[in-house]
Scaffold this motif. Structure first.
Motif, PDB file in Angstrom:
ATOM      1  N   UNK A  60     -32.712  84.137  41.641  1.00  0.00           N
ATOM      2  CA  UNK A  60     -31.123  83.972  41.040  1.00  0.00           C
ATOM      3  C   UNK A  60     -30.771  85.624  41.519  1.00  0.00           C
ATOM      4  N   UNK A  61     -29.884  86.017  42.203  1.00  0.00           N
ATOM      5  CA  UNK A  61     -29.028  87.507  42.793  1.00  0.00           C
ATOM      6  C   UNK A  61     -29.343  88.389  41.599  1.00  0.00           C
ATOM      7  N   UNK A  62     -30.167  89.573  42.099  1.00  0.00           N
ATOM      8  CA  UNK A  62     -29.891  90.867  41.597  1.00  0.00           C
ATOM      9  C   UNK A  62     -29.265  91.955  41.762  1.00  0.00           C
ATOM     10  N   UNK A  63     -29.479  92.343  43.350  1.00  0.00           N
ATOM     11  CA  UNK A  63     -28.657  93.678  43.583  1.00  0.00           C
ATOM     12  C   UNK A  63     -29.270  93.150  45.675  1.00  0.00           C
ATOM     13  N   UNK A  64     -28.378  94.113  45.684  1.00  0.00           N
ATOM     14  CA  UNK A  64     -28.349  94.338  47.545  1.00  0.00           C
ATOM     15  C   UNK A  64     -28.774  95.605  47.428  1.00  0.00           C
ATOM     16  N   UNK A  65     -30.236  95.875  48.299  1.00  0.00           N
ATOM     17  CA  UNK A  65     -30.921  97.448  48.257  1.00  0.00           C
ATOM     18  C   UNK A  65     -30.590  98.137  50.050  1.00  0.00           C
ATOM     19  N   UNK A  82     -32.690  91.920  45.925  1.00  0.00           N
ATOM     20  CA  UNK A  82     -33.319  92.039  45.467  1.00  0.00           C
ATOM     21  C   UNK A  82     -33.101  90.565  44.054  1.00  0.00           C
ATOM     22  N   UNK A  83     -33.787  89.724  44.566  1.00  0.00           N
ATOM     23  CA  UNK A  83     -33.923  88.427  43.725  1.00  0.00           C
ATOM     24  C   UNK A  83     -34.869  88.109  42.443  1.00  0.00           C
ATOM     25  N   UNK A  84     -34.675  87.618  41.628  1.00  0.00           N
ATOM     26  CA  UNK A  84     -34.821  87.044  40.524  1.00  0.00           C
ATOM     27  C   UNK A  84     -35.678  85.422  40.326  1.00  0.00           C
ATOM     28  N   UNK A  85     -37.099  85.580  40.427  1.00  0.00           N
ATOM     29  CA  UNK A  85     -37.808  84.675  40.222  1.00  0.00           C
ATOM     30  C   UNK A  85     -38.291  84.276  38.971  1.00  0.00           C
ATOM     31  N   UNK A  86     -37.975  83.345  38.074  1.00  0.00           N
ATOM     32  CA  UNK A  86     -39.345  83.333  36.839  1.00  0.00           C
ATOM     33  C   UNK A  86     -39.974  85.041  36.512  1.00  0.00           C
ATOM     34  N   UNK A  87     -38.665  85.708  36.246  1.00  0.00           N
ATOM     35  CA  UNK A  87     -39.220  87.511  35.388  1.00  0.00           C
ATOM     36  C   UNK A  87     -39.000  88.278  36.208  1.00  0.00           C
ATOM     37  N   UNK A  91     -37.919  91.082  46.911  1.00  0.00           N
ATOM     38  CA  UNK A  91     -37.047  91.874  47.936  1.00  0.00           C
ATOM     39  C   UNK A  91     -37.271  91.111  49.110  1.00  0.00           C
ATOM     40  N   UNK A  92     -36.095  90.063  49.493  1.00  0.00           N
ATOM     41  CA  UNK A  92     -36.398  89.092  50.940  1.00  0.00           C
ATOM     42  C   UNK A  92     -35.247  89.795  51.672  1.00  0.00           C
ATOM     43  N   UNK A  93     -35.475  89.665  53.399  1.00  0.00           N
ATOM     44  CA  UNK A  93     -34.556  90.219  54.440  1.00  0.00           C
ATOM     45  C   UNK A  93     -33.859  88.737  54.570  1.00  0.00           C
TER      46      UNK A  93
END
Length: 113
Positions: A60-65, A82-87, A91-93
């Motif tokens: 799930x998308x959270x924000x752009x760093x 920044x993305x969220x997976x099961x809480x 960070x991903x590029x």
């Protein structure tokens, strides 16, 4: 003779800034000044949703760093997301290639940072 001098002076005042702008923008990566811009958020959300669709994961998308853009045949966006997976947030590029005149985006890379 004086009119020619004035003409070339005015012409150089117009062309030099354009040349400097083109040299720094076309082909090179430039920092995105406003990562909160709604379009940049849309690109980041697209990257996460496309990765989720392709891998059948549950991010799930959270924000752009941070982010950079590159003028190509369209626009490349290189974003740290920044993305969220099961809480758990990670960070991903992501690299997204956008062709706005076609209303088209392609996810070309998505990797953990």
């Amino acid at each position: 003779m004086e009119n020619k001098t004035i003409f070339f002076l005015l012409l150089s005042l117009v062309l030099l800034p354009l040349n400097a702008f083109a040299a720094t923008r076309v082909g090179g990566w430039s920092p995105i000044k406003n990562i909160s811009d709604p379009h940049i958020i849309e690109v980041g959300e697209f990257a996460v949703s496309e990765y989720t669709r392709e891998t059948k994961s549950d991010l799930n998308f959270v924000t752009i760093v941070s982010g950079e853009s590159q003028v190509v045949a369209g626009m490349n966006y290189r974003l740290v997301i920044t993305a969220n997976h099961t809480g758990e947030s990670k960070n991903y590029k992501a690299i997204v290639w956008e062709k706005p005149w076609l209303k088209s985006m392609n996810l070309t890379s998505f990797k953990p940072v």
